[in-house]
Structure formats: structure tokens, C-alpha cells
Design a protein around this motif. Structure first.
Motif, short mmCIF file in Angstrom:
data_model
loop_
_atom_site.label_atom_id
_atom_site.label_comp_id
_atom_site.label_asym_id
_atom_site.label_seq_id
_atom_site.Cartn_x
_atom_site.Cartn_y
_atom_site.Cartn_z
N SER A 1 0.77 -1.21 -0.08
CA SER A 1 -0.21 0.04 -0.09
C SER A 1 0.99 1.15 0.02
O SER A 1 2.14 1.23 0.32
CB SER A 1 -1.09 -0.05 1.16
OG SER A 1 -0.05 0.09 2.28
N PHE A 2 0.35 2.41 -0.38
CA PHE A 2 0.91 3.66 0.00
C PHE A 2 0.13 4.99 0.32
O PHE A 2 -1.16 4.89 0.28
CB PHE A 2 1.44 4.00 -1.50
CG PHE A 2 0.64 4.37 -2.53
CD1 PHE A 2 0.07 5.75 -2.54
CD2 PHE A 2 -0.17 3.51 -3.39
CE1 PHE A 2 -0.88 6.24 -3.46
CE2 PHE A 2 -1.02 3.86 -4.29
CZ PHE A 2 -1.48 5.28 -4.33
N THR A 3 0.68 5.92 0.89
CA THR A 3 0.10 7.01 0.98
C THR A 3 0.94 8.08 0.29
O THR A 3 2.21 8.00 0.32
CB THR A 3 0.12 7.63 2.59
OG1 THR A 3 -0.62 6.57 3.19
CG2 THR A 3 -0.14 9.03 2.91
N ALA A 4 0.40 8.95 -0.76
CA ALA A 4 1.02 10.09 -1.19
C ALA A 4 0.50 11.42 -0.69
O ALA A 4 -0.60 11.71 -0.30
CB ALA A 4 0.43 10.16 -2.57
N VAL A 5 1.70 12.23 -0.32
CA VAL A 5 1.33 13.72 0.23
C VAL A 5 1.82 14.58 -0.84
O VAL A 5 3.04 14.74 -1.57
CB VAL A 5 2.16 13.80 1.43
CG1 VAL A 5 1.86 15.33 1.86
CG2 VAL A 5 1.97 12.62 2.28
N ILE A 6 0.93 15.40 -1.38
CA ILE A 6 1.08 16.23 -2.62
C ILE A 6 0.79 17.61 -2.02
O ILE A 6 -0.28 17.98 -1.56
CB ILE A 6 -0.12 15.91 -3.76
CG1 ILE A 6 0.22 14.59 -4.38
CG2 ILE A 6 0.13 17.07 -4.93
CD1 ILE A 6 -0.64 14.21 -5.31
N GLY A 7 1.73 18.56 -1.87
CA GLY A 7 1.67 19.89 -1.61
C GLY A 7 2.33 21.08 -2.39
O GLY A 7 2.96 20.58 -3.58
N ARG A 8 1.94 22.36 -2.29
CA ARG A 8 2.36 23.33 -2.90
C ARG A 8 2.55 24.64 -2.30
O ARG A 8 1.68 24.66 -1.24
CB ARG A 8 1.68 23.58 -4.33
CG ARG A 8 0.14 24.09 -4.11
CD ARG A 8 -0.51 24.31 -5.49
NE ARG A 8 -2.04 24.79 -5.26
CZ ARG A 8 -2.42 25.16 -6.07
NH1 ARG A 8 -2.11 25.26 -7.53
NH2 ARG A 8 -3.60 25.70 -6.19
N MET A 9 3.38 25.52 -2.80
CA MET A 9 3.50 26.79 -1.99
C MET A 9 2.35 27.82 -2.53
O MET A 9 2.06 27.64 -3.57
CB MET A 9 5.07 27.31 -2.19
CG MET A 9 5.92 26.60 -1.67
SD MET A 9 6.14 27.00 0.04
CE MET A 9 5.46 25.09 0.82
N PRO A 10 2.03 28.73 -1.57
CA PRO A 10 1.21 29.61 -2.01
C PRO A 10 2.00 30.40 -3.11
O PRO A 10 3.24 30.98 -2.91
CB PRO A 10 0.87 30.60 -0.65
CG PRO A 10 1.99 30.37 0.16
CD PRO A 10 2.57 28.76 -0.18
N ASP A 11 0.99 31.15 -3.77
CA ASP A 11 1.67 32.22 -4.67
C ASP A 11 1.74 33.61 -3.96
O ASP A 11 1.51 33.77 -2.75
CB ASP A 11 0.61 32.50 -5.89
CG ASP A 11 -0.59 32.95 -5.57
OD1 ASP A 11 -0.85 33.56 -4.57
OD2 ASP A 11 -1.77 32.75 -6.54
N ALA A 12 2.48 34.44 -4.91
CA ALA A 12 2.75 35.87 -4.33
C ALA A 12 1.69 36.51 -3.48
O ALA A 12 1.55 37.12 -2.46
CB ALA A 12 3.52 36.66 -5.26
N GLN A 13 0.45 36.46 -4.24
CA GLN A 13 -0.54 37.02 -3.69
C GLN A 13 -1.07 36.61 -2.35
O GLN A 13 -1.58 37.40 -1.52
CB GLN A 13 -1.69 37.31 -4.92
CG GLN A 13 -3.09 37.79 -4.30
CD GLN A 13 -4.15 37.82 -5.32
OE1 GLN A 13 -3.84 37.38 -6.63
NE2 GLN A 13 -5.47 38.35 -5.15
N THR A 14 -1.17 35.21 -2.45
CA THR A 14 -1.80 34.56 -1.21
C THR A 14 -0.82 34.81 0.07
O THR A 14 -1.16 35.07 1.08
CB THR A 14 -1.80 33.12 -1.46
OG1 THR A 14 -2.78 32.95 -2.44
CG2 THR A 14 -2.42 32.64 -0.29
N THR A 15 0.59 34.59 -0.50
CA THR A 15 1.70 35.05 0.65
C THR A 15 1.48 36.18 1.15
O THR A 15 1.60 36.62 2.24
CB THR A 15 3.01 34.51 0.11
OG1 THR A 15 3.02 33.38 -0.61
CG2 THR A 15 4.03 34.91 1.33
N HIS A 16 1.06 37.40 0.57
CA HIS A 16 1.25 38.79 1.11
C HIS A 16 -0.16 39.18 1.79
O HIS A 16 -0.13 40.14 2.19
CB HIS A 16 1.20 39.78 -0.22
CG HIS A 16 2.62 39.73 -0.55
ND1 HIS A 16 2.91 39.86 -2.10
CD2 HIS A 16 3.82 39.61 -0.03
CE1 HIS A 16 4.16 39.80 -2.24
NE2 HIS A 16 4.84 39.39 -1.16
N GLU A 17 -1.21 38.15 1.69
CA GLU A 17 -2.48 38.30 2.64
C GLU A 17 -1.85 38.33 4.10
O GLU A 17 -1.21 37.49 4.67
CB GLU A 17 -3.42 37.16 2.49
CG GLU A 17 -4.22 37.37 1.09
CD GLU A 17 -5.14 36.21 1.05
OE1 GLU A 17 -6.52 36.71 0.74
OE2 GLU A 17 -5.15 35.13 1.41
#
Length: 274
Positions: free
Chosen positions: A104-120
Motif C-alpha cells: 500500500s502507499f500514502t501520497a502527500v502532494i503539496g504546493r507553496m502559496p503564490d505571491a498574492q496569497t503569501t502577502h495576505e
């Protein structure tokens, strides 16, 4: 006393962790192997492992490519495979817990926020009903080399770490402690190292992989960061990675390995716990 100027980028954190770090070797165990991941959501993605790169091909064509990867193991028969994928102009962090003992497996998929989201601002995000962190993560489960059937993956969310206060030594110079507060939050502080004196409480996720073996994932809000480690409580070892923007901009990523010798400081049992 810490001030706002003490916060550093993920790239600077990687530089601090690098000297004499306790990282595990990049294993060649999977070289020459092919594994097809049958996801519970219906995806079917074949993976081929070579010495330094892996390639993948989704049966329905929604994803294909190749990337350099790192494969490690804190428990025989269970591998953590980590790599970065770029598709449609978006960079993704991919971490696979390949459990050959249970197919079996577990997959973790992630991503960084873009500039606009980060500046909130955090206040704006709180009032808007958003999570304070802009770091995104999804968890998927499935079976290896056989069609998915309900219950085929034993990996599951757990409360077994809640209440623990753990010490993590990543190198002779980098030491942290974690306090696992509840199902959604933990507190960390740097006792020694490039972040000495800094601390915060962040979103987190816990999965039990096997007896005394856990997948722990956290998402930081001040400096956008995705952290992921396998924690072997029986052998007092952890291994994983930290992912984020390398510098103060949004054009370069850092994805660096971390591993530690870990130990339990104490456990808190709340009177209201069942």
C-alpha cells in the motif's frame, strides 16, 4: 529576545541544517523497479525507478514526467520517496510512503502559496474564514501493483502522538522540540541552531503507518513551509524533508532533507481526554 528580523527563509534554514546533518543515505533499493500506484480515487500511475531519477505515467494521461528523487527508509520494507514535479507551470512537492509490507502507499502532494496569497495578512485570512497558512497539502491512499479495494491501505489518521513533547536533534548544531497539542495543531521551538529562540504553533497532520511509526506533516504560516517526516518512535529516528521558497522571492524553491535522533521528553494526559 526574538524579533521579527530573526525569521529566515527556507533556503537559509537549509544552509543551517547542512553541516554535519544526520540525514539518512539516499538508498538504491528501488533502482530498476517499477511500481504501479492504484489510488483510491481511481488514478493509476506507473512509476519506474532508475539510479537517480524516477519517471511516472498516469494511465489516463493526466500526468507524466520524470524527476530526480530521494529514497530513504527508517523501517525495513517502508520507503519514503520524495521529489518535485512541475506541470502546467506549477511546482508540486510529491512525497510517497511506499509500504511494501502491506502493498500500500500514502501520497502527500503539496504546493507553496503564490505571491498574492503569501502577502495576505493573517488577520485578513482569519476574518475571511481561511486557514492562516497558505501552504496547501492533500493526502491520497492506495495499493501497490494491484487494484484498489476498500481497506487495502492500513495508514490512517491517528491521535497517538497527541500529548507528546519530543526532542529532535538534526545535527550537532540544530535542535528542536515539538509539542503535539491536538489533531490539528502542534507547537515547535528551536532550542539550538539558526532559528534559536523562534517558536510557533502551526497546522499539522498525523498518520499512523505501522506500530510506533508515524507520518507527520506540518504547514507553517509565517514563512510558507511544508515539512514532512517519518517518525520511528521505536528506533528514535526521524527522516523527511522541508520545502519552501529559497529566498525572499517566489522564483526559486528549496527542498532539502532533514533527519534526526529523537526522544520523548514527556507526555501530557488531559483530564478531559477519553
Amino acid at each position: 529576545m526574538s524579533t521579527h528580523s530573526d525569521w529566515i527563509t527556507v533556503g537559509a534554514l537549509a544552509d543551517g541544517f547542512a553541516p554535519e546533518s544526520f540525514i539518512l543515505p539516499n538508498l538504491a533499493d528501488l533502482t530498476g523497479r517499477s511500481l504501479t500506484l492504484h489510488f483510491a480515487n481511481g488514478w493509476q500511475i506507473a512509476h519506474r525507478f532508475e539510479a537517480e531519477r524516477l519517471s511516472w505515467q498516469a494511465a489516463d494521461g493526466h500526468s507524466q514526467g520524470s524527476a530526480a528523487y530521494r529514497a530513504t527508509s527508517v523501517r525495513p520494507g517502508i520507503y519514503l520517496v520524495d521529489f518535485l514535479k512541475q506541470e502546467n507551470g506549477q511546482d508540486w512537492s510529491i512525497s510517497l510512503v511506499l509500504d511494501l509490507t502491506s502493498a500500500s502507499f500514502t501520497a502527500v502532494i503539496g504546493r507553496m502559496p503564490d505571491a498574492q496569497t503569501t502577502h495576505e495578512g493573517l488577520y485578513h485570512r482569519a476574518l475571511a474564514g481561511k486557514l492562516l497558512t497558505g501552504v496547501e497539502v492533500e493526502f491520497f491512499h492506495g495499493s501497490l501493483d494491484k487494484p484498489w479495494q476498500e481497506g487495502a491501505c492500513p495508514h490512517a489518521p491517528t491521535r497517538e502522538l497527541v500529548g507528546l513533547r519530543n526532542l529532535y536533534r538534526y545535527s550537532p548544531t540544530e535542535v528542536y522540540e515539538h509539542i503535539y497539542l491536538n489533531e490539528n495543531f502542534y507547537t515547535w521551538q528551536c532550542l539550538k541552531g539558526v532559528e534559536a529562540g523562534l517558536c510557533d504553533t502551526d497546522r499539522c497532520h498525523y498518520y499512523k503507518i505501522s506500530d510506533e511509526l508515524y507520518l507527520f506533516v506540518w504547514r507553517e504560516k509565517i514563512v510558507p513551509t511544508l515539512g514532512l517526516v517519518m517518525i520511528d518512535m521505536a528506533n528514535h529516528r526521524s527522516d523527511g524533508k522541508i520545502f519552501g521558497y529559497a529566498g525572499g522571492g517566489f522564483d526559486e524553491l528549496s527542498n532539502f532533507p532533514v533527519a534526526s535522533y529523537c526522544s520523548v521528553i514527556n507526555r501530557t494526559e488531559h483530564a478531559c481526554d477519553d
